[in-house]
Write an enzyme that holds these catalytic residues in place. Structure first.
Site, PDB file in Angstrom:
ATOM      1  N   HIS A 145      31.101  54.312  11.307  1.00 39.12           N
ATOM      2  CA  HIS A 145      31.116  54.625  12.744  1.00 39.12           C
ATOM      3  C   HIS A 145      31.961  55.869  13.069  1.00 39.12           C
ATOM      4  CE1 HIS A 145      29.370  50.750  12.722  1.00 39.12           C
ATOM      5  NE2 HIS A 145      30.444  50.028  12.949  1.00 39.12           N
ATOM      6  N   GLU A 172      41.027  47.640  18.535  1.00 40.10           N
ATOM      7  CA  GLU A 172      40.435  46.354  18.930  1.00 40.10           C
ATOM      8  C   GLU A 172      41.564  45.363  19.150  1.00 40.10           C
ATOM      9  OE1 GLU A 172      36.085  46.094  17.142  1.00 40.10           O
ATOM     10  OE2 GLU A 172      37.573  46.194  15.554  1.00 40.10           O
ATOM     11  N   ALA A 202      15.630  31.490   5.745  1.00 37.59           N
ATOM     12  CA  ALA A 202      15.549  30.361   4.810  1.00 37.59           C
ATOM     13  C   ALA A 202      15.378  29.028   5.531  1.00 37.59           C
ATOM     14  CB  ALA A 202      16.808  30.337   3.943  1.00 37.59           C
ATOM     15  N   LYS A 256      42.589  46.286  13.918  1.00 47.31           N
ATOM     16  CA  LYS A 256      42.384  44.989  14.578  1.00 47.31           C
ATOM     17  C   LYS A 256      43.725  44.533  15.135  1.00 47.31           C
ATOM     18  CE  LYS A 256      38.117  44.286  12.949  1.00 47.31           C
ATOM     19  NZ  LYS A 256      36.950  44.436  13.820  1.00 47.31           N
ATOM     20  N   VAL A 282      13.668  34.860   0.238  1.00 45.98           N
ATOM     21  CA  VAL A 282      13.245  36.264   0.117  1.00 45.98           C
ATOM     22  C   VAL A 282      13.242  36.764  -1.323  1.00 45.98           C
ATOM     23  CG1 VAL A 282      13.942  36.916   2.453  1.00 45.98           C
ATOM     24  CG2 VAL A 282      15.570  37.186   0.551  1.00 45.98           C
ATOM     25  N   HIS A 314      25.334  51.083  14.289  1.00 44.76           N
ATOM     26  CA  HIS A 314      25.077  50.813  15.720  1.00 44.76           C
ATOM     27  C   HIS A 314      25.813  51.780  16.641  1.00 44.76           C
ATOM     28  CE1 HIS A 314      28.852  48.464  15.725  1.00 44.76           C
ATOM     29  NE2 HIS A 314      28.805  48.523  17.045  1.00 44.76           N
TER      30      HIS A 314
HETATM   31  N1  LIG Z   1      27.091  39.437  12.117  1.00 42.54           N
HETATM   32  C1  LIG Z   1      27.431  40.592  12.668  1.00 42.54           C
HETATM   33  O1  LIG Z   1      28.132  40.656  13.690  1.00 42.54           O
HETATM   34  C2  LIG Z   1      26.952  41.859  12.070  1.00 42.54           C
HETATM   35  C3  LIG Z   1      26.199  41.877  10.910  1.00 42.54           C
HETATM   36  N2  LIG Z   1      25.750  43.064  10.409  1.00 42.54           N
HETATM   37  C4  LIG Z   1      24.948  43.100   9.190  1.00 42.54           C
HETATM   38  O2  LIG Z   1      23.754  42.340   9.368  1.00 42.54           O
HETATM   39  C5  LIG Z   1      23.374  41.744   8.145  1.00 42.54           C
HETATM   40  C6  LIG Z   1      23.244  40.245   8.347  1.00 42.54           C
HETATM   41  O3  LIG Z   1      24.512  39.742   8.728  1.00 42.54           O
HETATM   42  P1  LIG Z   1      24.667  38.308   9.413  1.00 42.54           P
HETATM   43  O4  LIG Z   1      23.607  38.065  10.387  1.00 42.54           O
HETATM   44  O5  LIG Z   1      26.072  38.243   9.850  1.00 42.54           O
HETATM   45  O6  LIG Z   1      24.468  37.356   8.147  1.00 42.54           O
HETATM   46  P2  LIG Z   1      24.214  35.787   8.137  1.00 42.54           P
HETATM   47  O7  LIG Z   1      24.723  35.310   6.832  1.00 42.54           O
HETATM   48  O8  LIG Z   1      24.708  35.150   9.371  1.00 42.54           O
HETATM   49  O9  LIG Z   1      22.610  35.679   8.164  1.00 42.54           O
HETATM   50  C7  LIG Z   1      21.854  35.981   7.039  1.00 42.54           C
HETATM   51  C8  LIG Z   1      20.397  35.690   7.304  1.00 42.54           C
HETATM   52  O10 LIG Z   1      19.730  35.864   6.081  1.00 42.54           O
HETATM   53  C9  LIG Z   1      18.998  34.698   5.770  1.00 42.54           C
HETATM   54  N3  LIG Z   1      18.996  34.542   4.323  1.00 42.54           N
HETATM   55  C10 LIG Z   1      20.038  34.663   3.465  1.00 42.54           C
HETATM   56  N4  LIG Z   1      19.624  34.489   2.199  1.00 42.54           N
HETATM   57  C11 LIG Z   1      18.276  34.267   2.255  1.00 42.54           C
HETATM   58  C12 LIG Z   1      17.270  34.045   1.294  1.00 42.54           C
HETATM   59  N5  LIG Z   1      17.533  34.045  -0.028  1.00 42.54           N
HETATM   60  N6  LIG Z   1      16.004  33.865   1.725  1.00 42.54           N
HETATM   61  C13 LIG Z   1      15.708  33.873   3.049  1.00 42.54           C
HETATM   62  N7  LIG Z   1      16.628  34.089   4.006  1.00 42.54           N
HETATM   63  C14 LIG Z   1      17.896  34.286   3.601  1.00 42.54           C
HETATM   64  C15 LIG Z   1      19.686  33.588   6.464  1.00 42.54           C
HETATM   65  O11 LIG Z   1      18.756  32.549   6.674  1.00 42.54           O
HETATM   66  P3  LIG Z   1      19.217  31.043   6.998  1.00 42.54           P
HETATM   67  O12 LIG Z   1      20.208  31.116   8.107  1.00 42.54           O
HETATM   68  O13 LIG Z   1      17.966  30.392   7.396  1.00 42.54           O
HETATM   69  O14 LIG Z   1      19.841  30.556   5.727  1.00 42.54           O
HETATM   70  C16 LIG Z   1      20.080  34.289   7.761  1.00 42.54           C
HETATM   71  O15 LIG Z   1      18.977  34.312   8.625  1.00 42.54           O
HETATM   72  C17 LIG Z   1      24.421  42.159   7.122  1.00 42.54           C
HETATM   73  O16 LIG Z   1      23.996  43.329   6.485  1.00 42.54           O
HETATM   74  C18 LIG Z   1      25.629  42.466   7.990  1.00 42.54           C
HETATM   75  O17 LIG Z   1      26.530  43.353   7.372  1.00 42.54           O
HETATM   76  C19 LIG Z   1      25.989  44.253  11.047  1.00 42.54           C
HETATM   77  C20 LIG Z   1      26.735  44.295  12.193  1.00 42.54           C
HETATM   78  C21 LIG Z   1      27.312  43.113  12.774  1.00 42.54           C
HETATM   79  O1  LIG Z   2      30.542  47.264  12.821  1.00 47.14           O
HETATM   80  C1  LIG Z   2      31.480  46.744  13.380  1.00 47.14           C
HETATM   81  O2  LIG Z   2      31.717  47.083  14.664  1.00 47.14           O
HETATM   82  C2  LIG Z   2      32.494  46.220  15.483  1.00 47.14           C
HETATM   83  C3  LIG Z   2      32.835  47.010  16.732  1.00 47.14           C
HETATM   84  O3  LIG Z   2      31.673  47.378  17.392  1.00 47.14           O
HETATM   85  P1  LIG Z   2      31.647  47.459  18.966  1.00 47.14           P
HETATM   86  O4  LIG Z   2      30.305  47.980  19.276  1.00 47.14           O
HETATM   87  O5  LIG Z   2      31.896  46.077  19.467  1.00 47.14           O
HETATM   88  O6  LIG Z   2      32.758  48.374  19.354  1.00 47.14           O
HETATM   89  C4  LIG Z   2      33.741  45.762  14.767  1.00 47.14           C
HETATM   90  O7  LIG Z   2      34.446  44.835  15.562  1.00 47.14           O
HETATM   91  C5  LIG Z   2      33.329  45.099  13.480  1.00 47.14           C
HETATM   92  O8  LIG Z   2      34.501  44.735  12.741  1.00 47.14           O
HETATM   93  C6  LIG Z   2      32.489  46.007  12.638  1.00 47.14           C
HETATM   94  O9  LIG Z   2      31.939  45.256  11.561  1.00 47.14           O
END
Ligand SMILES: NC(=O)C1=CN([C@@H]2O[C@H](COP(=O)(O)OP(=O)(O)OC[C@H]3O[C@@H](n4cnc5c(N)ncnc54)[C@H](OP(=O)(O)O)[C@@H]3O)[C@@H](O)[C@H]2O)C=CC1
Ligand SMILES: O=C1O[C@H](COP(=O)(O)O)[C@@H](O)[C@H](O)[C@H]1O
Length: 470
Positions: free
Chosen positions: A235, A211, A49, A321, A91, A173
């Site tokens: 996992h 963790e 976005a 945790k 999106v 992952h």
């Molecule tokens: N963060 C983590 O450590 C982990 C995340 N995940 C999974 O990954 C996925 C993303 O998580 P995460 O990165 O944390 O989420 P964030 O909220 O940090 O990022 C979301 C992304 O989606 C974009 N976005 C949201 N709404 C819109 C929209 N309507 N149109 C266009 N772009 C949009 C945002 O854009 P912008 O920033 O430009 O607004 C941003 O790039 C989730 O499914 C989460 O469960 C899985 C494992 C670990």
């Molecule tokens: O998906 C997740 O995994 C992490 C742990 O992953 P690791 O590869 O660092 O062991 C966990 O901390 C997190 O809560 C969960 O969303």
């Protein structure tokens, strides 16, 4: 890095959510590392976005890769940057897909990787379909895949209205972690292990994901989720499947996933009376956490597998945790040796154990007993995978490469995901009472009752020492 029989590789990667937290921490680093190893062979179109130019985004990406601790080489980054285009938009707006379609151009094999808020998985896939962007394409979706069995089924149905199963890659992952992949080879290529790997030799299995940090900075994500959904349904049940499945018939991804689904089907639905839920004190003060939240940050449960190989072997899983250490391991506790008259002390020695450590410092350890000074002494035969086998690719590197090349063995399949939700569903419907625990401890004391009649919870095998922590 991949199995055989794969479809053609993608020549275009579209990352939805490229400015998000996951991209900042994992995706950009993984793409850079693939570039450095000569394994990135596609254009990269980032969608989010934020209103950025491609140049702005590239500069931001370089900082973000470096911020992960990755050394950034100028030439490598230049090669990577030359692949990248950034597209901003909403999106949920069909106009974005018209621009995306023009950007991709005709005749390409695309991987759409959705690292987006999960509520947008369905809408994005539908818009990709409507814009004609799924033909010759695969779609990878991040976790979580649903929040219970019903929502996982509904999401599968919604995605399948647009995509075939062989176009869909569900990310977990843990399936990209070297020791989890290694399980298949260790178990089935080594007679020394294969011969011990069933109910005749194993009395109980403990799977621990500890963790040593809380959920600071992730309160609003974690609070509606909790430990069971966050790491057990996905996992740890994937690890359990890899530990207990029969050998796949061939190298095809579906043979592997058939075996995993088969064993998950044999796991009885969890019994809430055989589970313990905990929450560390102070959790409710975390920003993003609801006042009076009932979310568990610790869960321990007992599972049983109804098949000839594993009947009567309890599988004890725990995840939490703010526990004393960061350690994820699988511990097979073998049956005791009989009392033998010539042995040094009348009491029995600790049973042998096989430990597979997933994190940190992956490795395998065989715990034997020896006698010294007329008493039992533990003896550890341990191997570190990194020391002995070399540094493996990081999980997200492996997963992105696998998704680009169509290696489905690294991704979960519809039946496996739904079975995993079926197993944990009773714990969601009728959760055990929430018990407090102090940060830095092993969770609620009541978790010890869960293993009554079996060896107590074992402190993990600590990194580098070859010896258990406790
Ligand atoms: N963060 C983590 O450590 C982990 C995340 N995940 C999974 O990954 C996925 C993303 O998580 P995460 O990165 O944390 O989420 P964030 O909220 O940090 O990022 C979301 C992304 O989606 C974009 N976005 C949201 N709404 C819109 C929209 N309507 N149109 C266009 N772009 C949009 C945002 O854009 P912008 O920033 O430009 O607004 C941003 O790039 C989730 O499914 C989460 O469960 C899985 C494992 C670990
Ligand atoms: O998906 C997740 O995994 C992490 C742990 O992953 P690791 O590869 O660092 O062991 C966990 O901390 C997190 O809560 C969960 O969303």
């Amino acid at each position: 890095m991949t199995r055989t029989g794969r479809p053609e590789g993608a020549d275009t990667l579209v990352v939805f959510g490229i400015t998000g937290d996951l991209a900042r921490k994992m995706t950009l680093r993984a793409l850079y590392r693939l570039e450095a190893r000569g394994l990135l062979d596609c254009r990269v179109i980032g969608v989010a976005a934020d209103d950025l130019t491609t140049a702005d985004f590239v500069a931001q990406a370089r900082e973000r890769v470096a911020a992960t601790g990755q050394r950034v080489d100028d030439d490598t980054f230049r090669r990577f940057a030359a692949r990248v285009t950034y597209l901003h938009g909403d999106v949920t707006d069909a106009a974005l897909y018209t621009r995306l379609s023009a950007e991709i151009g005709p005749g390409h094999r695309t991987l759409h990787y959705l690292e987006m808020p999960p509520r947008l998985f369905g809408p994005i896939v539908e818009r990709l379909g409507a814009a004609g962007l799924v033909e010759h394409a695969r779609v990878a979706v991040e976790k979580p895949f649903g929040k219970d069995l019903a929502s996982a089924r509904a999401l599968n149905a919604r995605l399948h209205a647009v995509l075939r199963e062989d176009q869909l890659l569900r990310v977990d992952h843990f399936l990209g972690k070297e020791p989890v992949i290694e399980l298949e080879y260790l178990r089935f290529a080594n007679r020394a292990l294969a011969g011990l790997w069933d109910r005749d030799s194993v009395s109980a299995v403990q799977i621990t994901m500890a963790e040593d940090f809380g959920i600071e900075g992730r309160g609003s994500f974690y609070d509606p989720v909790g430990a069971l959904r966050d790491v057990v349904q996905n996992h740890l049940l994937q690890v359990l499947a890899a530990v207990t499945m029969d050998p796949p018939a061939d190298a095809g991804a579906d043979s592997l996933r058939d075996r995993k689904a088969e064993v998950l089907k044999a796991v009885r639905a969890a019994d809430p009376r055989r589970s313990v839920r905990g929450q560390y004190t102070g959790y409710r003060d975390t920003p993003g956490v609801a006042a009076g939240s009932d979310t568990e940050t610790y869960i321990a449960l007992r599972l049983e597998i109804d098949n000839w190989k594993w009947i009567d072997v309890p599988f004890f899983l725990r995840a939490g945790k703010n526990l004393p250490v960061r350690d994820t391991e699988v511990r097979l506790i073998l049956r005791r040796a009989p009392r033998l008259a010539f042995l040094p002390t009348p009491h029995q020695a600790e049973p042998n154990q096989i430990v597979l450590r997933i994190d940190p410092d992956p490795g395998v350890c065989l715990q034997l007993v020896a006698q010294g000074e007329q008493t039992w002494r533990p003896l550890h035969l341990d191997a570190s995978f990194v020391r002995d086998l070399g540094e493996p690719p990081e999980p997200y590197e492996r997963l992105l490469h696998g998704a680009l090349t169509g290696d489905h063995s690294l991704f979960t399949r519809e039946d496996g995901v739904e079975e995993a939700w079926r197993i944990v569903q009773p714990l969601l419907d009728d959760p055990a009472p929430l018990l407090p625990y102090a940060p830095g401890t092993w969770g609620p004391a009541e978790a010890a009752d869960l293993v009554t009649g079996h060896p107590p919870w074992h402190d993990p095998w600590t990194a580098g020492s070859g010896a258990p922590a406790g």
